[in-house]
Design a protein around this motif. Sequence first.
Motif, short mmCIF file in Angstrom:
data_model
loop_
_atom_site.label_atom_id
_atom_site.label_comp_id
_atom_site.label_asym_id
_atom_site.label_seq_id
_atom_site.Cartn_x
_atom_site.Cartn_y
_atom_site.Cartn_z
N ALA A 45 4.53 -21.60 22.10
CA ALA A 45 4.48 -22.36 20.83
C ALA A 45 4.11 -23.78 20.70
CB ALA A 45 6.11 -22.53 20.23
N ILE A 46 3.03 -24.34 20.19
CA ILE A 46 2.45 -25.62 20.47
C ILE A 46 2.58 -26.52 19.22
CG2 ILE A 46 0.91 -24.48 22.24
CD1 ILE A 46 -1.36 -24.51 20.08
N ASN A 47 3.00 -25.93 17.96
CA ASN A 47 2.93 -26.68 16.66
C ASN A 47 3.54 -26.00 15.69
OD1 ASN A 47 1.56 -28.83 15.32
ND2 ASN A 47 0.51 -27.46 14.14
N HIS A 48 4.23 -27.30 14.75
CA HIS A 48 4.78 -26.68 13.76
C HIS A 48 4.06 -27.21 12.38
CE1 HIS A 48 7.98 -25.87 16.78
NE2 HIS A 48 8.73 -25.19 15.55
N LYS A 49 4.23 -26.61 11.46
CA LYS A 49 3.66 -27.04 10.17
C LYS A 49 4.52 -26.76 9.06
CE LYS A 49 -0.61 -27.04 7.54
NZ LYS A 49 -2.19 -26.37 7.49
N ASN A 50 4.67 -27.60 8.13
CA ASN A 50 5.69 -27.41 6.98
C ASN A 50 4.76 -27.89 5.75
OD1 ASN A 50 8.23 -26.55 8.13
ND2 ASN A 50 8.40 -28.61 8.85
N THR A 51 4.29 -26.79 4.97
CA THR A 51 3.63 -27.02 3.59
C THR A 51 4.37 -26.01 2.75
OG1 THR A 51 2.01 -25.35 4.49
CG2 THR A 51 1.52 -27.89 4.81
N TYR A 52 3.44 -25.16 2.11
CA TYR A 52 4.11 -24.35 1.06
C TYR A 52 4.86 -23.37 1.98
CZ TYR A 52 0.74 -26.59 -1.91
OH TYR A 52 -0.08 -27.43 -2.52
N ARG A 53 4.63 -22.95 3.29
CA ARG A 53 5.56 -22.14 3.98
C ARG A 53 5.73 -22.99 5.22
NH1 ARG A 53 2.81 -16.16 3.77
NH2 ARG A 53 3.45 -15.55 1.81
N LYS A 54 6.70 -22.54 6.11
CA LYS A 54 6.80 -22.99 7.43
C LYS A 54 5.95 -22.28 8.19
CE LYS A 54 11.41 -24.82 7.35
NZ LYS A 54 12.71 -24.67 7.96
N TYR A 55 5.22 -22.99 9.28
CA TYR A 55 4.27 -22.10 10.27
C TYR A 55 4.69 -22.79 11.37
CZ TYR A 55 1.44 -21.32 6.37
OH TYR A 55 0.79 -20.83 4.91
N VAL A 56 4.68 -21.63 12.53
CA VAL A 56 4.89 -22.08 13.98
C VAL A 56 3.32 -21.61 14.62
CG1 VAL A 56 5.77 -21.62 16.18
CG2 VAL A 56 7.22 -21.79 14.21
N GLY A 57 2.83 -22.54 15.22
CA GLY A 57 1.32 -22.28 15.96
C GLY A 57 1.68 -22.16 17.39
N VAL A 58 0.88 -20.94 17.89
CA VAL A 58 0.90 -20.64 19.18
C VAL A 58 -0.32 -20.70 19.83
CG1 VAL A 58 2.94 -19.44 18.79
CG2 VAL A 58 0.83 -18.33 18.69
N ASP A 59 -0.40 -20.61 21.55
CA ASP A 59 -1.69 -21.21 22.03
C ASP A 59 -2.47 -19.61 22.09
OD1 ASP A 59 0.05 -19.49 23.91
OD2 ASP A 59 -0.56 -21.13 25.24
N ALA A 60 -2.14 -18.53 21.55
CA ALA A 60 -2.92 -17.32 21.41
C ALA A 60 -3.51 -17.19 19.89
CB ALA A 60 -2.21 -15.86 21.69
N CYS A 61 -4.40 -16.38 19.53
CA CYS A 61 -4.89 -16.08 18.38
C CYS A 61 -5.50 -14.62 18.14
CB CYS A 61 -5.87 -16.97 17.83
SG CYS A 61 -7.57 -16.95 18.63
N MET A 62 -5.81 -14.14 16.97
CA MET A 62 -6.08 -12.95 16.74
C MET A 62 -7.15 -12.41 17.55
SD MET A 62 -8.07 -13.04 12.84
CE MET A 62 -8.79 -11.68 12.73
N SER A 63 -7.92 -13.21 18.32
CA SER A 63 -8.96 -12.70 19.17
C SER A 63 -7.97 -12.25 20.45
CB SER A 63 -9.84 -13.85 19.69
OG SER A 63 -9.01 -14.83 20.46
N SER A 64 -6.97 -12.59 20.58
CA SER A 64 -6.00 -11.82 21.58
C SER A 64 -5.45 -10.53 21.35
CB SER A 64 -4.92 -12.87 22.13
OG SER A 64 -5.58 -13.93 22.91
N LEU A 65 -5.22 -10.30 19.92
CA LEU A 65 -4.11 -9.32 19.35
C LEU A 65 -4.63 -9.24 17.97
CD1 LEU A 65 -2.15 -6.87 19.51
CD2 LEU A 65 -0.48 -8.50 19.20
N MET A 66 -5.64 -8.33 17.52
CA MET A 66 -6.19 -8.33 16.29
C MET A 66 -5.46 -7.34 15.13
SD MET A 66 -10.01 -6.79 16.44
CE MET A 66 -10.39 -7.44 14.64
N ARG A 67 -4.80 -6.47 15.74
CA ARG A 67 -3.85 -5.43 14.78
C ARG A 67 -3.20 -5.89 13.72
NH1 ARG A 67 -0.30 -2.48 16.11
NH2 ARG A 67 -1.23 -0.35 14.92
N PRO A 68 -2.46 -6.93 13.86
CA PRO A 68 -1.68 -7.49 12.58
C PRO A 68 -2.73 -8.09 11.28
CG PRO A 68 -0.78 -8.38 14.33
CD PRO A 68 -1.89 -7.89 15.18
N ALA A 69 -4.01 -8.56 11.95
CA ALA A 69 -4.97 -8.98 11.03
C ALA A 69 -5.72 -7.85 10.42
CB ALA A 69 -5.97 -10.01 11.44
N MET A 70 -6.01 -6.72 11.27
CA MET A 70 -7.06 -5.79 10.99
C MET A 70 -6.20 -4.70 10.00
SD MET A 70 -9.54 -3.76 13.34
CE MET A 70 -10.64 -2.48 12.79
N TYR A 71 -5.11 -4.32 10.52
CA TYR A 71 -4.25 -3.28 9.82
C TYR A 71 -2.92 -3.59 9.08
CZ TYR A 71 -7.06 -0.67 13.26
OH TYR A 71 -8.09 0.03 13.90
#
Length: 422
Positions: free
Chosen positions: A287-313
Motif C-alpha cells: 500500500a502506497i497511498n490513500h485517497k478519500n473522495t466519493y469513495r475511499k481508495y487505497v493505492g498499491v504499487d501493482a496495477c492491472m498490468s500485473s493481474l488483469m482478471r478483475p478488470a477483464m472479467y
Amino acid sequence: MPMSKDFKVRLEPVIEEIAAHYGTPFHIYDEVGIRETGEALKRAFAGIEGFQEYYAVKALPNPKILQLMQEMGFGFDCSSIPELILSRNAGARGEQIMFTSNNTTLEEFNFAAQDGGCILNLDDISLLEKVPEMPELVCFRYNPGPRRTGNIIIGNPVEAKYGVTHDQLVEAYRRAQKLGACRFGLHTMVASNELDYTYMVETSRMLLELSTVVEKELGIRFEFVNIGGGFGIPYRPEQKPLDLQAMSQEITALFAQFKVEHGYAPRMVMESGRFMTGPHGVLVTRAINHKNTYRKYVGVDACMSSLMRPAMYDAYHHVEVVGGDERATEVIDLVGSLCENNDKFAVQRELPQIAEGDLLVIHDSGAHGHAMGFQYNGRLRPKELLLRADGRVELIRRAETNEDYFATNNFNADEFRPAGRG
C-alpha cells in the motif's frame, strides 16, 4: 478456500523478509502445492489406462514451472511458437506436445512440425488444406454448438470462435484420412473455471459418444479423447472446491463401460492450467497511498498490468492484509496506478484498515496472472518468485525494466516506397 492453507502457513512467516529482499510487487508460487495438485490429478485418473495431463502453457509460461510439470510426467498444451519453444526447452518432444491451432499461420504450422513434431489439434476443417504436410496423428477440436451450454467465461458455444461444428465433424476426419492421416484424437473445450464436476463428466460422455459415431462412419478408432481444461478453482472463500474424487470416479466408470461395450477404450487426456497452478500463486503488493473522495481508495504499487482478471472479467480475487486480522474493517476500492478507471483489484470490498507500507496478498494469481500482463501506460510487469519445497525462495523471472520497454525501438532502419505510390 482461496490460497491453500498450507501455502499460507509456508509463506506468512517469511513474507516480510521476502518483500524486503526482492521489493514489491511480485508473484510468488508454491512448489509444494503445485506438485501435490499434480500428484492428486494422477492418482484420481490412474484407473484410465494412458491418462495424460497436458499442462496449458498459457496459464503460467515460466520455464521453472514447466520444469515442475515435466518432472511430474506431464505434457504441454501450446498454441503459439513461443509456447512451443518453452515446451521443447523443458524437454518435451513429439506427442508430449499438443498444438491446438487457432487461425494458425503457415509459419506456425511449419514450426510445429519441426524438432520431432507434436500432436496437431486442428480448430477448423478449412485448416486441413493449409497444413504443409499432414502428420500421421491428427485431432480436431469439436464445438457442440446448441447441443451444450457454455459457462460465463467461455460463453455460448454457438458464439465461440473455436472448433468444428457437429455437422462438419465426420467430414473433417474423412478429409484428414484422404490427406494421409492414419491416427486420430478428438478434443473439446466447452467450459472454463467450472466448479460443477458433472459438467466434465458430461463432456467425457459426449466425446465417447462422438467417437462411436465417427468410428461407425469411417472405421476410425480414436487413440485418445481430450476433455480439455476448464477445471475450476474456488476464488471466493464461500465456494467449495471441485470434487476431483467424484468426478474421476464417474469419468473412469464411463471409460470402463465403453471398453466393455467396444472391446477397447481410447486414452483420456486433459489440458488443465488454472487447476494446476492457480491457487498456488499470489501477487504481493504494498500500500502506497490513500485517497478519500466519493469513495475511499487505497493505492498499491501493482496495477492491472500485473493481474488483469478483475478488470477483464470482473473477477473476484481474495485480498489479505498482512498483519491485519485484528484490525477494524472498512469498505474501500483497492486500486493501481494505471490511467484506466477499471484498474481495480477490489471494488467496494470490506477489508481490514490498511496503513501505508502494509503488504497485501492478492490470492490465486498462479494462472492467467503474470501471463496476461501488458505494458500499456508504460507500466512494467513484475518479477516472479518460486517458494521451493526446502524453504528457499528463487527468482524465476526478473521484473521488466525501462530498457526492456524501449528494446523494440532499437532496430535497423528500413524504409520502403511502394511502386504504386509514384
